[in-house]
Write an enzyme that holds these catalytic residues in place. Structure first.
Site, PDB file in Angstrom:
ATOM      1  N   HIS A 180       0.989  -1.014   0.234  1.00 21.59           N
ATOM      2  CA  HIS A 180      -0.043  -0.126   0.224  1.00 21.59           C
ATOM      3  C   HIS A 180       1.065   1.025   0.085  1.00 21.59           C
ATOM      4  O   HIS A 180       0.472   2.027   0.893  1.00 21.59           O
ATOM      5  CB  HIS A 180      -0.872   0.215   1.153  1.00 21.59           C
ATOM      6  N   HIS A 184       1.329   1.879  -5.436  1.00 26.49           N
ATOM      7  CA  HIS A 184       0.178   0.974  -5.658  1.00 26.49           C
ATOM      8  C   HIS A 184      -1.122   2.372  -5.588  1.00 26.49           C
ATOM      9  O   HIS A 184      -2.059   1.575  -6.368  1.00 26.49           O
ATOM     10  CB  HIS A 184      -0.532   0.551  -4.419  1.00 26.49           C
ATOM     11  N   HIS A 220      -6.793   6.840  -2.122  1.00 22.99           N
ATOM     12  CA  HIS A 220      -7.083   5.860  -0.584  1.00 22.99           C
ATOM     13  C   HIS A 220      -6.255   5.411   0.288  1.00 22.99           C
ATOM     14  O   HIS A 220      -7.126   5.166   1.440  1.00 22.99           O
ATOM     15  CB  HIS A 220      -8.416   5.158  -2.072  1.00 22.99           C
ATOM     16  N   ASP A 221      -4.905   5.296  -0.022  1.00 20.25           N
ATOM     17  CA  ASP A 221      -4.279   4.214   1.100  1.00 20.25           C
ATOM     18  C   ASP A 221      -3.931   5.130   1.536  1.00 20.25           C
ATOM     19  O   ASP A 221      -2.003   4.762   1.761  1.00 20.25           O
ATOM     20  CB  ASP A 221      -3.880   3.155   0.271  1.00 20.25           C
TER      21      ASP A 221
END
Length: 235
Positions: A180, A184, A220-221
């Site tokens: 992550h 990614h 998102h991460d």
């Protein structure tokens, strides 16, 4: 800039309702194509439409009253609670006079351009993009996509502001996390870009919704520690 833009948006429907309506319109368009292909296709289309699209008429919700607008305006979105102090620092302050051609500084520009030729295709080699972009895959991909979709001009986003923000965002992904990480995030962002370009979706979303989806993919991460929720609970 993002908060300023969001504060100007007046939304009178829930996110789930808007998503449902988007899907129904997309499905209805596909069913129309299916029904025109053959008699059996028409029968299948009619069954699906009668079963899942029994309420196709959207309900027009009246806009809020002036009193409700005034109440809403007193609750600015910029008052966000729970934001911790950032511990990282942006490694590059971008100015208008120092904007690289591909959004990132690299000594392998031609090799990076070759890889970015696959920006609109499935299977872009994100590892080589990272290698040739001086380990800035997310910044490079976001800049390339926003240029490809002309989003910077559409929303009048200053290039230096955009790059400084994206690089700061990328700095907040942990390089020592195996999966992550910003690589990614760049992969997911490029995949989102390709998905939104498919014939079934290209006319479904507005420019603003596309902008939101790409930003969501990019962030998102962010700050992911590299462990699962259960691990954090247990420890």
């Amino acid at each position: 800039w993002c908060l300023d833009q969001l504060e100007t948006i007046q939304t009178y429907r829930s996110v789930s309702e808007m998503a449902s309506n988007k899907f129904k319109r997309m499905l209805n368009r596909e069913l129309t194509h299916l029904s025109e292909m053959s008699r059996s296709g028409n029968q299948v289309s009619e069954y699906i439409a009668s079963t899942f699209l029994d309420n196709q008429n959207e309900v027009d919700i009246p806009p809020p009253t002036p009193k409700e607008r005034e109440k809403k305006s007193k609750q600015p979105m910029c008052q966000i609670s729970g934001v911790k102090k950032l511990t990282h620092s942006c490694s590059l302050k971008v100015t208008n006079s120092s904007i690289p051609k591909l959004g990132v500084k690299t000594q392998q520009e031609e090799a990076l351009i070759t890889e970015l030729n696959d920006l609109n295709k499935w299977g872009l080699n994100i590892f080589r993009v990272s290698e040739f972009s001086n380990n800035r895959p997310l910044s490079c991909i976001m800049y390339a996509i926003f240029q490809e979709r002309n989003l910077l001009k559409t929303f009048q986003i200053p290039v230096d502001t955009f790059l400084t923000y994206i690089m700061t965002l990328e700095d907040h992904y942990h390089a020592d996390v195996a999966y992550h990480n910003s690589l990614h995030a760049a992969d997911v962002t490029q995949s989102t870009h390709v998905l939104l370009s498919t014939p079934a979706l290209e006319a479904v979303f507005t420019d603003l919704e596309t902008l939101a989806a790409l930003f969501a993919a990019a962030i998102h991460d962010v700050d992911h520690p590299g462990v699962s929720n259960q691990f954090l609970i247990n420890t």
